[in-house]
Design a protein around this motif. Sequence first.
Motif, mmCIF file in Angstrom:
data_model
loop_
_atom_site.group_PDB
_atom_site.id
_atom_site.type_symbol
_atom_site.label_atom_id
_atom_site.label_comp_id
_atom_site.label_asym_id
_atom_site.label_seq_id
_atom_site.Cartn_x
_atom_site.Cartn_y
_atom_site.Cartn_z
ATOM 1 N N LEU A 121 0.831 -1.209 0.000
ATOM 2 C CA LEU A 121 0.000 0.000 0.000
ATOM 3 C C LEU A 121 0.866 1.260 0.000
ATOM 4 C CD1 LEU A 121 -2.715 -1.233 2.522
ATOM 5 C CD2 LEU A 121 -2.765 -1.319 0.024
ATOM 6 N N GLN A 122 1.641 1.422 -1.063
ATOM 7 C CA GLN A 122 2.560 2.554 -1.153
ATOM 8 C C GLN A 122 1.842 3.894 -1.189
ATOM 9 O OE1 GLN A 122 2.689 -0.160 -3.117
ATOM 10 N NE2 GLN A 122 4.780 -0.873 -3.438
ATOM 11 N N GLN A 123 0.567 3.892 -1.581
ATOM 12 C CA GLN A 123 -0.158 5.156 -1.673
ATOM 13 C C GLN A 123 -0.353 5.824 -0.317
ATOM 14 O OE1 GLN A 123 -1.422 2.115 -2.160
ATOM 15 N NE2 GLN A 123 -3.639 1.997 -1.849
ATOM 16 N N PHE A 124 -0.129 5.068 0.756
ATOM 17 C CA PHE A 124 -0.255 5.633 2.097
ATOM 18 C C PHE A 124 1.092 6.032 2.694
ATOM 19 C CE2 PHE A 124 -4.037 2.882 1.655
ATOM 20 C CZ PHE A 124 -5.007 3.868 1.782
ATOM 21 N N GLY A 125 2.098 6.190 1.851
ATOM 22 C CA GLY A 125 3.401 6.610 2.341
ATOM 23 C C GLY A 125 4.313 5.432 2.593
ATOM 24 N N ASP A 126 5.402 5.699 3.319
ATOM 25 C CA ASP A 126 6.435 4.674 3.486
ATOM 26 C C ASP A 126 6.376 3.964 4.831
ATOM 27 O OD1 ASP A 126 7.288 6.630 5.227
ATOM 28 O OD2 ASP A 126 9.314 6.781 4.421
ATOM 29 N N TYR A 127 5.297 4.188 5.626
ATOM 30 C CA TYR A 127 5.273 3.595 6.957
ATOM 31 C C TYR A 127 5.372 2.073 6.915
ATOM 32 C CZ TYR A 127 3.674 1.474 11.213
ATOM 33 O OH TYR A 127 3.588 0.649 12.308
ATOM 34 N N SER A 128 4.569 1.427 6.053
ATOM 35 C CA SER A 128 4.587 -0.040 6.065
ATOM 36 C C SER A 128 5.940 -0.583 5.617
ATOM 37 C CB SER A 128 3.461 -0.609 5.192
ATOM 38 O OG SER A 128 3.651 -0.299 3.840
ATOM 39 N N GLU A 129 6.629 0.152 4.735
ATOM 40 C CA GLU A 129 7.979 -0.257 4.342
ATOM 41 C C GLU A 129 8.929 -0.142 5.531
ATOM 42 O OE1 GLU A 129 11.094 0.623 0.700
ATOM 43 O OE2 GLU A 129 10.025 2.317 1.579
ATOM 44 N N ARG A 130 8.820 0.947 6.283
ATOM 45 C CA ARG A 130 9.683 1.132 7.456
ATOM 46 C C ARG A 130 9.345 0.103 8.527
ATOM 47 N NH1 ARG A 130 9.150 5.344 10.329
ATOM 48 N NH2 ARG A 130 7.177 6.181 9.531
ATOM 49 N N ALA A 131 8.039 -0.193 8.683
ATOM 50 C CA ALA A 131 7.627 -1.178 9.688
ATOM 51 C C ALA A 131 8.136 -2.570 9.320
ATOM 52 C CB ALA A 131 6.103 -1.180 9.811
ATOM 53 N N ALA A 132 8.036 -2.914 8.027
ATOM 54 C CA ALA A 132 8.538 -4.219 7.592
ATOM 55 C C ALA A 132 10.052 -4.314 7.758
ATOM 56 C CB ALA A 132 8.144 -4.466 6.133
ATOM 57 N N ASN A 133 10.753 -3.221 7.502
ATOM 58 C CA ASN A 133 12.199 -3.183 7.719
ATOM 59 C C ASN A 133 12.528 -3.404 9.194
ATOM 60 O OD1 ASN A 133 15.112 -2.171 7.007
ATOM 61 N ND2 ASN A 133 14.441 -0.846 8.695
ATOM 62 N N ALA A 134 11.771 -2.748 10.086
ATOM 63 C CA ALA A 134 11.992 -2.905 11.529
ATOM 64 C C ALA A 134 11.697 -4.342 11.958
ATOM 65 C CB ALA A 134 11.120 -1.922 12.297
ATOM 66 N N PHE A 135 10.623 -4.911 11.419
ATOM 67 C CA PHE A 135 10.274 -6.306 11.701
ATOM 68 C C PHE A 135 11.419 -7.239 11.315
ATOM 69 C CE2 PHE A 135 8.782 -10.148 9.462
ATOM 70 C CZ PHE A 135 8.228 -10.865 10.512
ATOM 71 N N ASN A 191 18.457 3.561 9.293
ATOM 72 C CA ASN A 191 19.157 3.495 8.001
ATOM 73 C C ASN A 191 18.502 2.543 7.007
ATOM 74 O OD1 ASN A 191 21.092 5.253 9.075
ATOM 75 N ND2 ASN A 191 22.341 3.553 9.846
ATOM 76 N N MET A 192 17.345 1.987 7.394
ATOM 77 C CA MET A 192 16.621 1.066 6.510
ATOM 78 C C MET A 192 17.547 -0.034 5.990
ATOM 79 S SD MET A 192 13.352 1.862 6.263
ATOM 80 C CE MET A 192 12.844 1.118 4.713
ATOM 81 N N GLU A 193 18.229 -0.691 6.904
ATOM 82 C CA GLU A 193 19.225 -1.689 6.527
ATOM 83 C C GLU A 193 18.618 -2.898 5.803
ATOM 84 O OE1 GLU A 193 21.770 -2.870 9.696
ATOM 85 O OE2 GLU A 193 22.503 -0.829 10.091
ATOM 86 N N TYR A 194 17.343 -3.149 6.019
ATOM 87 C CA TYR A 194 16.714 -4.315 5.402
ATOM 88 C C TYR A 194 15.688 -3.916 4.342
ATOM 89 C CZ TYR A 194 19.171 -6.613 9.131
ATOM 90 O OH TYR A 194 20.177 -7.059 9.964
ATOM 91 N N GLN A 195 15.866 -2.740 3.777
ATOM 92 C CA GLN A 195 14.973 -2.280 2.716
ATOM 93 C C GLN A 195 15.004 -3.219 1.517
ATOM 94 O OE1 GLN A 195 15.919 1.589 1.049
ATOM 95 N NE2 GLN A 195 13.759 1.979 0.601
ATOM 96 N N ASP A 196 16.183 -3.721 1.181
ATOM 97 C CA ASP A 196 16.289 -4.649 0.045
ATOM 98 C C ASP A 196 15.483 -5.917 0.303
ATOM 99 O OD1 ASP A 196 17.910 -2.875 -1.264
ATOM 100 O OD2 ASP A 196 19.800 -3.930 -0.824
ATOM 101 N N TRP A 197 15.485 -6.371 1.541
ATOM 102 C CA TRP A 197 14.704 -7.558 1.891
ATOM 103 C C TRP A 197 13.214 -7.275 1.720
ATOM 104 C CZ3 TRP A 197 10.831 -8.798 5.317
ATOM 105 C CH2 TRP A 197 10.581 -10.157 5.523
#
Length: 238
Positions: A121-135, A191-197
């Motif tokens: 759901l990229q239309q709602f910003g980058d929160y879910s990407e950051r949350a998945a990275n933190a997970f 630093n979003m170290e797991y963004q690629d994942w």
Amino acid sequence: MAKKSTEQTRAERTAALLKERQAAERRRQLTVIGGIVLLLVIIAAGGAYLMSRGDKVSNSSVPDSEYGLKVGPDTAPNKVVIYEDFICPICGYFESQTSEKLATAAEAGKVQVEYRPIYLLQQFGDYSERAANAFRAVWVQNGEDAALKMHAALFADQPSEEGPYPDDDWLVEKAVSAGADEAKIRPAIENMEYQDWVTAATDDASSVRGTPTVYINGKILEAGTIDAVVAQLLTQIG
């Protein structure tokens, strides 16, 4: 004078009556508008799950993936796969209705559950990407049990789709509560170290049209509403 007074009184009554009719008409219009708005809200709530899923994918089989967090033994007779997005409110609702029962069933050896977070759901910003990275950061640094706690915490305090969205400090706090060491987890989150994942996990789920998408024993669950999906899932795992 009497005639003028009578005419004035009649005019005042007429004006008052007209004013009352105008007020009644305004109330009627507001009632109609309110009814329409309420109907739209009900339709939106009832159809949100269907809209989020997009077209049906009947008879599709769940693909193998290396991006899921598994809970429960490999020998379990039932295998459940859940594609989810951390900002998706229907995913949050699904989690609230199933997590405890799935955990109990997994502990009893009845089911193996595989959670596959994606950034859909990229239309709602980058929160879910950051949350998945933190997970993922908690998973890598602290193991599966801590990752499962992080997963639960992200849905338990899920922000609204419309925002405002939590900052990195909030994600760090959740990670620490799940068992992470702040000094190690903070740079991984900031630093979003797991963004690629996260990107790879999302690409791996390219066939998924909406969240949550739930499979049991290799087949997708399609029951019309999210409550029906919940009921069907819990019935099948016993």
